[in-house]
Scaffold this active site. Sequence first.
Site, mmCIF file in Angstrom:
data_model
loop_
_atom_site.group_PDB
_atom_site.id
_atom_site.type_symbol
_atom_site.label_atom_id
_atom_site.label_comp_id
_atom_site.label_asym_id
_atom_site.label_seq_id
_atom_site.Cartn_x
_atom_site.Cartn_y
_atom_site.Cartn_z
ATOM 1 N N ASN A 244 3.697 9.933 1.053
ATOM 2 C CA ASN A 244 3.295 8.851 0.140
ATOM 3 C C ASN A 244 3.778 9.127 -1.274
ATOM 4 O O ASN A 244 4.242 8.214 -1.961
ATOM 5 C CB ASN A 244 1.776 8.669 0.168
ATOM 6 C CG ASN A 244 1.340 7.822 1.342
ATOM 7 O OD1 ASN A 244 1.528 6.607 1.336
ATOM 8 N ND2 ASN A 244 0.801 8.458 2.371
ATOM 9 N N GLU B 239 1.681 2.423 4.786
ATOM 10 C CA GLU B 239 1.154 3.112 3.602
ATOM 11 C C GLU B 239 2.225 3.198 2.526
ATOM 12 O O GLU B 239 1.948 2.991 1.338
ATOM 13 C CB GLU B 239 0.708 4.535 3.963
ATOM 14 C CG GLU B 239 -0.565 4.614 4.764
ATOM 15 C CD GLU B 239 -1.110 6.037 4.853
ATOM 16 O OE1 GLU B 239 -2.315 6.176 4.941
ATOM 17 O OE2 GLU B 239 -0.319 6.999 4.829
ATOM 18 N N GLY C 21 3.278 14.940 1.676
ATOM 19 C CA GLY C 21 3.676 14.160 0.501
ATOM 20 C C GLY C 21 4.608 13.000 0.778
ATOM 21 O O GLY C 21 5.376 12.605 -0.096
ATOM 22 N N HIS D 240 1.651 4.912 8.719
ATOM 23 C CA HIS D 240 2.273 5.583 7.571
ATOM 24 C C HIS D 240 3.354 4.704 6.933
ATOM 25 O O HIS D 240 3.468 4.641 5.716
ATOM 26 C CB HIS D 240 2.906 6.912 8.007
ATOM 27 C CG HIS D 240 1.931 8.040 7.960
ATOM 28 N ND1 HIS D 240 1.785 8.969 8.957
ATOM 29 C CD2 HIS D 240 1.034 8.384 7.023
ATOM 30 C CE1 HIS D 240 0.848 9.816 8.640
ATOM 31 N NE2 HIS D 240 0.363 9.493 7.471
ATOM 32 N N ASN E 73 -6.807 5.784 -4.264
ATOM 33 C CA ASN E 73 -6.631 6.603 -3.064
ATOM 34 C C ASN E 73 -6.054 5.740 -1.958
ATOM 35 O O ASN E 73 -6.215 4.510 -1.959
ATOM 36 C CB ASN E 73 -7.996 7.146 -2.625
ATOM 37 C CG ASN E 73 -7.912 8.034 -1.389
ATOM 38 O OD1 ASN E 73 -7.022 8.883 -1.279
ATOM 39 N ND2 ASN E 73 -8.823 7.849 -0.440
ATOM 40 N N ARG F 178 -9.548 16.557 -1.197
ATOM 41 C CA ARG F 178 -10.748 17.118 -1.837
ATOM 42 C C ARG F 178 -11.562 15.980 -2.437
ATOM 43 O O ARG F 178 -11.001 15.032 -2.992
ATOM 44 C CB ARG F 178 -10.353 18.084 -2.966
ATOM 45 C CG ARG F 178 -9.889 19.434 -2.485
ATOM 46 C CD ARG F 178 -9.414 20.275 -3.656
ATOM 47 N NE ARG F 178 -10.485 20.620 -4.591
ATOM 48 C CZ ARG F 178 -11.358 21.605 -4.392
ATOM 49 N NH1 ARG F 178 -11.301 22.339 -3.323
ATOM 50 N NH2 ARG F 178 -12.301 21.856 -5.288
ATOM 51 N N LEU G 169 -13.772 14.320 -5.234
ATOM 52 C CA LEU G 169 -13.800 14.468 -6.689
ATOM 53 C C LEU G 169 -15.244 14.408 -7.184
ATOM 54 O O LEU G 169 -16.069 13.658 -6.658
ATOM 55 C CB LEU G 169 -12.957 13.361 -7.337
ATOM 56 C CG LEU G 169 -11.458 13.486 -7.030
ATOM 57 C CD1 LEU G 169 -10.724 12.203 -7.411
ATOM 58 C CD2 LEU G 169 -10.848 14.680 -7.755
ATOM 59 N N HIS H 159 -5.882 5.578 2.413
ATOM 60 C CA HIS H 159 -6.541 6.117 3.604
ATOM 61 C C HIS H 159 -5.972 5.421 4.840
ATOM 62 O O HIS H 159 -5.794 4.207 4.835
ATOM 63 C CB HIS H 159 -8.054 5.882 3.498
ATOM 64 C CG HIS H 159 -8.799 6.463 4.642
ATOM 65 N ND1 HIS H 159 -8.943 7.817 4.833
ATOM 66 C CD2 HIS H 159 -9.418 5.873 5.695
ATOM 67 C CE1 HIS H 159 -9.620 8.032 5.931
ATOM 68 N NE2 HIS H 159 -9.928 6.870 6.480
HETATM 69 C C1 GAR Z 1 -1.946 9.792 4.485
HETATM 70 O O1 GAR Z 1 -1.940 9.204 5.759
HETATM 71 C C2 GAR Z 1 -3.186 9.371 3.732
HETATM 72 O O2 GAR Z 1 -3.597 8.066 4.046
HETATM 73 C C3 GAR Z 1 -4.183 10.383 4.213
HETATM 74 O O3 GAR Z 1 -3.470 11.584 4.196
HETATM 75 C C4 GAR Z 1 -2.127 11.312 4.587
HETATM 76 C C5 GAR Z 1 -1.204 12.055 3.677
HETATM 77 O O4 GAR Z 1 0.108 11.936 4.142
HETATM 78 N N1 GAR Z 1 -5.357 10.423 3.394
HETATM 79 C C6 GAR Z 1 -6.575 10.563 3.890
HETATM 80 O O5 GAR Z 1 -6.802 10.732 5.080
HETATM 81 C C7 GAR Z 1 -7.692 10.465 2.875
HETATM 82 N N2 GAR Z 1 -8.946 10.509 3.520
HETATM 83 P P1 GAR Z 1 1.319 12.327 3.211
HETATM 84 O O6 GAR Z 1 1.026 13.728 2.690
HETATM 85 O O7 GAR Z 1 2.497 12.319 4.130
HETATM 86 O O8 GAR Z 1 1.401 11.324 2.111
#
Ligand code: GAR
Length: 224
Positions: free
Chosen positions: A15, A175, A13, A172, A108, A92, A94, A110
């Site tokens: 993000n 992100e 979590g 990250h 979303n 997951r 949707l 990624h």
């Molecule tokens: C993030 O890097 C996000 O981009 C990725 O999961 C991670 C969650 O990190 N999502 C995917 O790969 C979607 N296909 P977080 O729990 O530290 O936010």
Amino acid sequence: MSVNIAVLASGNGTNAQAIIDKAAAGILDADIRLVLSNRPGAGALERARKAGIPSRVLDHAPFADRALYDSELAAILRDCGAHIIVLAGYMRLLTPGFLAAFPNRVVNIHPALLPSFPGTRGGADAMAYGVKISGCTVHFVEEAMDSGPIIIQAAVPVDPEERLDSLMRRIHALEHRIYPQALQWLARGRLTLRDRRTFLAPDKNPRVTQNENCLVWPPLEEGF
Ligand code: GAR
């Protein structure tokens, strides 16, 4: 003008945390109505609790199929008053029924430059492939995994000597900037969708920040 959002997260979590922090700082005009996880014990739930934000687990395990799970999920999200559904490491797919309940209102993030390297290991797959540029993407969600109209992308150079964990740390960090920025554009009603393309209305007082060693487009604005 602020927007009601719900954050869905399956894991740590970070993000979700970045979104919580930017909203708390008044930089992101979002009211986080709920943080929900399909996994009991997900770090995102604890982060919400610490911030005094309602949190909830909807464990997928007891549900017979995805459609049943998603219809319960949609009911919870409607009830909490969320307008935008923010997937933040929500691992997951949707169902069409869920997406129809929130048309063009699910986003979303990624850790790769989509449409390349979708899936649960996007960053690792890109590095293993040997790309010279990688990054992250925020997009509206369509049915297929990690697909849909792109809102913002950040690109970083990839050093073939670099370790994966170091590259992922850099991605990250970006992100955590581009996701709140994309949500702020949504909150301000500055994004429109036409022919699978997103268009960003210019700010009246543009204050664009410069970035070193990465390209973010559209550019981040002040505070992000
Ligand atoms: C993030 O890097 C996000 O981009 C990725 O999961 C991670 C969650 O990190 N999502 C995917 O790969 C979607 N296909 P977080 O729990 O530290 O936010």
